[in-house]
Enzyme design. Structure first.
Site, short mmCIF file in Angstrom:
data_model
loop_
_atom_site.label_atom_id
_atom_site.label_comp_id
_atom_site.label_asym_id
_atom_site.label_seq_id
_atom_site.Cartn_x
_atom_site.Cartn_y
_atom_site.Cartn_z
N ASN A 183 138.76 45.03 -3.50
CA ASN A 183 139.92 45.61 -4.19
C ASN A 183 141.04 44.59 -4.36
OD1 ASN A 183 138.36 47.87 -4.04
ND2 ASN A 183 139.61 48.93 -2.51
N TYR A 209 148.85 63.61 6.11
CA TYR A 209 147.53 62.98 6.16
C TYR A 209 146.98 63.03 7.59
CZ TYR A 209 148.53 61.09 1.47
OH TYR A 209 148.84 60.94 0.14
N ILE A 265 147.65 52.02 -5.36
CA ILE A 265 147.40 52.15 -3.91
C ILE A 265 145.97 52.65 -3.64
CG2 ILE A 265 149.78 52.33 -3.06
CD1 ILE A 265 149.48 55.43 -3.27
N LEU A 276 140.83 54.69 -8.14
CA LEU A 276 139.37 54.63 -8.27
C LEU A 276 138.81 56.02 -8.54
CD1 LEU A 276 138.75 52.21 -5.26
CD2 LEU A 276 138.79 51.64 -7.69
N1 LIG Z 1 150.96 61.70 -3.69
C1 LIG Z 1 149.82 62.37 -3.72
O1 LIG Z 1 149.77 63.59 -3.93
C2 LIG Z 1 148.53 61.61 -3.49
C3 LIG Z 1 147.29 62.22 -3.85
C4 LIG Z 1 146.13 61.48 -3.67
C5 LIG Z 1 146.19 60.21 -3.12
N2 LIG Z 1 147.39 59.66 -2.75
C6 LIG Z 1 147.46 58.30 -2.15
O2 LIG Z 1 146.66 57.39 -2.92
C7 LIG Z 1 145.67 56.80 -2.08
C8 LIG Z 1 144.42 56.50 -2.87
O3 LIG Z 1 143.90 57.65 -3.49
P1 LIG Z 1 142.51 58.32 -3.10
O4 LIG Z 1 142.22 58.11 -1.68
O5 LIG Z 1 142.58 59.70 -3.65
O6 LIG Z 1 141.44 57.61 -4.01
P2 LIG Z 1 140.96 56.14 -4.46
O7 LIG Z 1 141.75 55.07 -3.82
O8 LIG Z 1 140.92 56.22 -5.92
O9 LIG Z 1 139.45 56.13 -3.93
C9 LIG Z 1 139.12 56.09 -2.58
C10 LIG Z 1 137.59 56.13 -2.47
O10 LIG Z 1 137.04 54.94 -3.05
C11 LIG Z 1 136.20 54.29 -2.11
N3 LIG Z 1 136.36 52.84 -2.31
C12 LIG Z 1 137.46 52.09 -2.10
N4 LIG Z 1 137.24 50.81 -2.43
C13 LIG Z 1 135.95 50.74 -2.86
C14 LIG Z 1 135.12 49.70 -3.33
N5 LIG Z 1 135.58 48.45 -3.44
N6 LIG Z 1 133.84 50.00 -3.67
C15 LIG Z 1 133.36 51.26 -3.56
N7 LIG Z 1 134.11 52.30 -3.12
C16 LIG Z 1 135.38 52.05 -2.77
C17 LIG Z 1 136.68 54.74 -0.74
O11 LIG Z 1 135.65 54.69 0.20
P3 LIG Z 1 135.61 53.61 1.42
O12 LIG Z 1 136.66 54.01 2.39
O13 LIG Z 1 134.23 53.75 1.93
O14 LIG Z 1 135.86 52.27 0.82
C18 LIG Z 1 137.09 56.17 -1.05
O15 LIG Z 1 135.95 57.01 -1.05
C19 LIG Z 1 145.49 57.83 -0.95
O16 LIG Z 1 144.92 57.23 0.19
C20 LIG Z 1 146.92 58.25 -0.73
O17 LIG Z 1 147.61 57.29 0.05
C21 LIG Z 1 148.56 60.34 -2.95
#
Ligand SMILES: NC(=O)c1ccc[n+]([C@@H]2O[C@H](COP(=O)([O-])OP(=O)(O)OC[C@H]3O[C@@H](n4cnc5c(N)ncnc54)[C@H](OP(=O)(O)O)[C@@H]3O)[C@@H](O)[C@H]2O)c1
Length: 273
Positions: free
Chosen positions: A249, A54, A237, A197
């Protein structure tokens, strides 16, 4: 009391954590992202997920700043990329570099980020077990493993020590419900839901989420996150770089969706075949 999930080894981890994939990469001011992570820790989102890939290590450095002076109150997860997981020396080296960026001397959980290119799992498992014996990690697991990968893992010596499988799981991506989640429940291996999300802020436009959110006086994000954790065997997460979103959240911990909500969500976000 903090909600928790039971790991396969009998230990407990927080039911709700924070991701960090896009942090420390200029999406928000860094001071805001640091404040967001610290706010989440105050609100019992006391698991933080990061990975060496990351932001080329920048995410781990930011997480290190967020957990400084409260390391033992945080359940810290990092992930090794498969290209570093070829032998014990490179696995240990990658782990030590992650620890250095995070400013800590142990990880609570170390995951293989994805499997690509790793044919034999025995060397990986033995290396993770060695890191455990040396006190560098407390537990290990995998990410993006399907049922066949998990079955192979359990046939590997010490493979049953796998604590968790981190996978994509949300209202917007329910594919894991077909085979992987039932298999995981049957084998007592919990799941960590990433992208709860749907990896975007677009979900706020979804009217059904909005309607249920109004009923509980929370934001739609809390409904989507709570749904992904609803089976008691899944930790989620969600990622956010803004304290206000983190506060929304964290409310996922304060609600319980009823049968009517679940039926409505099931109709609006059906499990696709
Ligand atoms: N193992 C793997 O291959 C893998 C793959 C993907 C992800 N991950 C892990 O999972 C975590 C989460 O997944 P993700 O980042 O893909 O997606 P997510 O958590 O589903 O979505 C993140 C998005 O949602 C927005 N957001 C968050 N809270 C919000 C709220 N209350 N209202 C409106 N928008 C909101 C964030 O923007 P803002 O920052 O503006 O709030 C960001 O654009 C990653 O950070 C990572 O640690 C792991």
């Amino acid at each position: 009391m903090e909600k928790q999930i039971r790991l396969a080894d009998g230990r407990y981890i927080p039911a709700l954590g924070m991701g960090s994939w896009h942090l420390a990469q200029g999406r928000h001011p860094i001071s805001q992202e640091l404040a967001a992570l610290k706010r989440g820790l105050e609100l019992n989102m006391s698991l933080i997920d990061t990975a060496e890939v990351y932001g080329n290590g920048e995410s781990e450095i930011l997480v290190g700043k967020a957990i400084a002076r409260q390391r033992d109150d945080v359940f810290l997860v990092s992930k090794i990329a498969p290209n570093n997981a070829g032998n014990l020396e490179s696995i240990k080296n990658a782990c030590i570099q992650s620890l250095s960026r995070l400013g800590t001397d142990y990880l609570d959980l170390y995951l293989l980020h994805w499997r690509a290119g790793i044919r034999q799992l025995d060397l990986l498992v033995e290396s993770f077990e060695q890191l455990k014996r040396e006190g560098l990690i407390r537990a290990w697991g995998v990410s993006n493993f399907g049922v066949r990968d998990m079955e192979e893992l359990l046939e590997t010596p010490n493979g049953h020590a796998c604590a968790i499988n981190q996978i994509s799981y949300s209202l917007f991506d329910r594919a894991a419900e077909h085979r992987l989640i039932p298999w995981s429940q049957q084998h007592g291996i919990p799941v960590m839901a990433y992208s709860p999300l749907g990896s975007s802020s677009q979900f706020t436009e979804e009217s059904v989420l909005e309607r249920i959110a109004q009923k509980y006086a929370v934001a739609p994000s809390a409904i989507a996150i709570n749904w992904s954790m609803r089976n008691g065997m899944t930790t989620a997460i969600p990622e956010s770089g803004t304290p206000a979103h983190i506060e929304e959240n964290a409310r996922a911990l304060t609600i319980e969706l009823d049968e009517q909500d679940l039926a409505l969500l099931n109709r609006s976000y059906p499990l696709l075949s």
